[in-house]
Design an enzyme around this catalytic site. Sequence first.
Site, PDB file in Angstrom:
ATOM      1  N   HIS A  80      18.116  47.752  21.587  1.00  0.00           N
ATOM      2  CA  HIS A  80      19.437  48.541  22.011  1.00  0.00           C
ATOM      3  C   HIS A  80      19.227  49.265  22.988  1.00  0.00           C
ATOM      4  CE1 HIS A  80      21.854  45.909  18.985  1.00  0.00           C
ATOM      5  NE2 HIS A  80      20.682  46.082  18.156  1.00  0.00           N
TER       6      HIS A  80
ATOM      7  N   ASP B  64      16.864  48.034  14.577  1.00  0.00           N
ATOM      8  CA  ASP B  64      17.323  46.999  14.003  1.00  0.00           C
ATOM      9  C   ASP B  64      17.211  45.863  15.491  1.00  0.00           C
ATOM     10  OD1 ASP B  64      19.150  48.528  15.523  1.00  0.00           O
ATOM     11  OD2 ASP B  64      20.651  47.195  14.907  1.00  0.00           O
ATOM     12  N   GLU B  65      17.047  44.617  14.990  1.00  0.00           N
ATOM     13  CA  GLU B  65      17.437  43.564  15.890  1.00  0.00           C
ATOM     14  C   GLU B  65      16.663  43.689  16.864  1.00  0.00           C
ATOM     15  OE1 GLU B  65      21.977  42.047  15.249  1.00  0.00           O
ATOM     16  OE2 GLU B  65      21.462  43.893  16.619  1.00  0.00           O
ATOM     17  N   VAL B  66      15.326  43.805  16.959  1.00  0.00           N
ATOM     18  CA  VAL B  66      14.367  43.894  18.172  1.00  0.00           C
ATOM     19  C   VAL B  66      14.044  42.343  18.643  1.00  0.00           C
ATOM     20  CG1 VAL B  66      12.310  44.655  19.249  1.00  0.00           C
ATOM     21  CG2 VAL B  66      13.295  45.950  17.337  1.00  0.00           C
TER      22      VAL B  66
END
Lengths: 544, 544
Positions: free
Chosen positions: A278, A338-340
């Site tokens: 992100h 989060d969400e790598v």
Amino acid sequence: NSPQVVTALNFAVLLLALGLCESLQRGYVGEEPEPVAEPSKYGSLWPLPQKVQISDVSYKLSSSNFRIVDGKLSYADPSCSLLQDAYRRYFDYIFGLTRKHGPKSGRTGPSELTELQVWITSPDTECDGYPSLNIQLLDLIYYIVFILFPLFLGLETFSQLVYEDEYGVKNVNSSEINDFPRFAHRGILLDSSRHFLPVQVILDNLETMAMNKFNVFHWHIVDDPSFPFMSKTFPQLSQKGAYHPYTHVYTPADVKKVIEFARVRGIRVIPEFDTPGHTQSWGKGQTDLLTPCYSGSKPSGTFGPVNPILNSTYDFMKQFFKEISTVFPDAYIHLGGDEVNFSCWKSNPDIQKFMTDHGFGQDFSKLESFYIQNLLDIVTTTNKGYMIWQEVFDNGVKLTPDTLIHVWKGNQQQYQKEMANVTSSGYQTLLSTPWYLNRISYGQDWQEFYKADPQEFNGTETQKKLVIGGEACLWGEYVDATNLSPRLWPRASAVAERLWSAMDVTDLGDAWNRLSPHRCRMVERGVPAEPLFVSYCPREYNGV
Amino acid sequence: NSPQVVTALNFAVLLLALGLCESLQRGYVGEEPEPVAEPSKYGSLWPLPQKVQISDVSYKLSSSNFRIVDGKLSYADPSCSLLQDAYRRYFDYIFGLTRKHGPKSGRTGPSELTELQVWITSPDTECDGYPSLNIQLLDLIYYIVFILFPLFLGLETFSQLVYEDEYGVKNVNSSEINDFPRFAHRGILLDSSRHFLPVQVILDNLETMAMNKFNVFHWHIVDDPSFPFMSKTFPQLSQKGAYHPYTHVYTPADVKKVIEFARVRGIRVIPEFDTPGHTQSWGKGQTDLLTPCYSGSKPSGTFGPVNPILNSTYDFMKQFFKEISTVFPDAYIHLGGDEVNFSCWKSNPDIQKFMTDHGFGQDFSKLESFYIQNLLDIVTTTNKGYMIWQEVFDNGVKLTPDTLIHVWKGNQQQYQKEMANVTSSGYQTLLSTPWYLNRISYGQDWQEFYKADPQEFNGTETQKKLVIGGEACLWGEYVDATNLSPRLWPRASAVAERLWSAMDVTDLGDAWNRLSPHRCRMVERGVPAEPLFVSYCPREYNGV
């Protein structure tokens, strides 16, 4: 570790209460019956206090005579503008448009309430402190008594007890209220990266949060699409990474303004600087921060997550979070995690070599953990605690014991299992999964938000105590200044009551009967809070 | 049968056009690519005109020098305030905040456009007429030419061609545009019964409708929950049936204001007075109008649909619709007729006897038809045409040939079959089923609205020609002044283009590229139109 003054503003106030409000929806006869808000025995109180006794004895309030004053035994410093501002704010809320200006009339009626005494019971009334996670209850009593905490919450409750009779007279009934929140962390997440949110939108939202006794503003301030935070150390981050370097940024003055506006309402501001994923917008202003992705043997020209194998990355993070730790006074920073997406890391030969050298094999979550571990060490030196999204815990990163794990993934079964896992490992946790308010659907979805409970999972009493609360999240893909308020309120109010009131406050009917007038009260206070269903408010929204 | 003046405001304007607007969304690199609005060769035109040629030759516009004037050969009466108001309105839109006050500078640049000539080509320029269903195209040409119709639509198109260059200068490119709407009836339904909508909300919506070339405001003004229409003949209807007899009603002056505001923007106002169902609020002020429901052998105290067996019912309707036909100048009235619940009729012994006497057996749709037939006869005497919801057609009620059948039910397959049935019976029809914009869901639902086509059904060319258009409906269960605008716009814009532009304008990518700047233009004009997706506008909404 951070000042705890507001939370130490112990006090008690002369109290009173609320006659049954009139129904706010017209009843239907015959076909197509519609739900009707009936008077609740708790009036329009929202969220419901822990203990409420409203008697039939009512007192009138006159805007000429009524005053909110420091109690005689209060420790409050009369020069504390925090208090004086709150008195003025709630005087306005209570009397609204009906208030008259001018001196006291000199004449008061036989059953008139002329004074609300605010009694700060702790000598530790530093007016300049920040609210923090810990809260402290009190049991001091004054006059017809009840307990509230902290000050803003007490004034809010008092203002909710005031009702207008059929002649437009403000009344409050003698009452006994004992109150404290079930959870210490009651947050709202706003996302100012996917769409820029003008400062005024954020301030308006803080005001509405206070009306619902939320006490944490989780500011998801930057993300892939834009970097509106103006850093003094790295000004190029917003100069290159914001949607526009002047019109779509938060200056240091803007950030201060938000923090102070929140502080005087008892609200903490926790910023989130989410890495290593992100971060596309970070890369625009900070060369070599992001991982170059490869297409075959050549760089493709695109970039992935933060590059975890360069020393320069950690030098940057050190300086950056040093600044952040001084800009934001709260004891916690949210570090994301989060969400790598591993595909770019996988494509990069330098990363691959680093993986081999460190014996990570092809397990990129080990590389992620390596990065996060280094980052946490850096942030720890700033004396801040940290919050992280659940993936960091799931990937087995070593965490300090006071880390807050933020659960946001999965269906009900999955998030309940996650809450059990996190707490059985001894970490504190907070829940957001069922409260992604950006997800909209047709109908009364507030009921689903209302039903979710952060302590509903298989676990011991000790585990349950590690749940510090939750946050309603309004991610910004489809939200900006044009629709934020009506999309968030009163849907977030459902979460507010879940996080504040006792666990057994689950009656949807009574909730409806209190939430309906509560939403009209927000409307009357100028908040464009959308309707729950077919209904009307005595005073409709006129901010159009 | 009704005046058709605005529609006869034929004209042509000196024209120009639009350089490619800059992208309104920042591109993404690396992971998580996001859709980016690219420049369209049609600029930010929305809805797309029938023929567009935008050249590279640009002209500058200066607010000191630029004027919108009646063309030399125009038939327009210089005292026609309809025109003058429109000129002023669009001057404001074009120059917005950048406009300077003051006299002409006396100096104009070499490639400066100083005049937009508006040429009304018909001598029939009655300024006081009302727009009607029929439209009339024209082919007169003036200067660098193109055609638009009616006036407001032409000015809107011109204003959409104007763009700001990097120095903030307003520019317009030489262009050739030939335009006319694909469908004559392009409507928005608002519901002021389930929630009262303040007049200002309605006016604001009309303004936005004009920006999207909608030309019919379908005012679903009363329904079960409330009766806000103030009738002069039956004042008790709103006195008893409105949410509040003073604060939640539309006075005759309010209604006039709405109609006039719409008229000068080329928008027709079609009121809906839905019977015999959806009439609970009528019963509060009109004794014996509704059917008493029975519980066993006794009246239950509740009421059902309009009582179709009493002469007094028809006497009432005669007087009521006589008033309505004079209050609303449009040639059409919407008579509703949807969702009649038979259970109350079934319970009532008088109704049962009437059924037997008339040989209706147990077929209550025959009773419904009996009522509707009588009502249509009444309305026909007022010289109005009528629109009705599809049930009336489905139940086989005898209809005059010019009746408009409003299709709203079923899934795609079902509504397409209905459109085929209605048109094969020779009736004109309009579609709403796919455009219930009150139904919300997460994501870019505008694309689904955009894909629906009212002429997509099995039928002959003759049948297709009977499709006069459609309406986007925003029913009011969950909508009031707090959230109406962002919920309706720009989602309704998708419907606007479907109803205006050529049938083959279906490229979602190009639509996205034009709709994104169109939504920012609405925002800049003060409309809280919600974002389509991750994005920013050069000038964000500041009406908070």
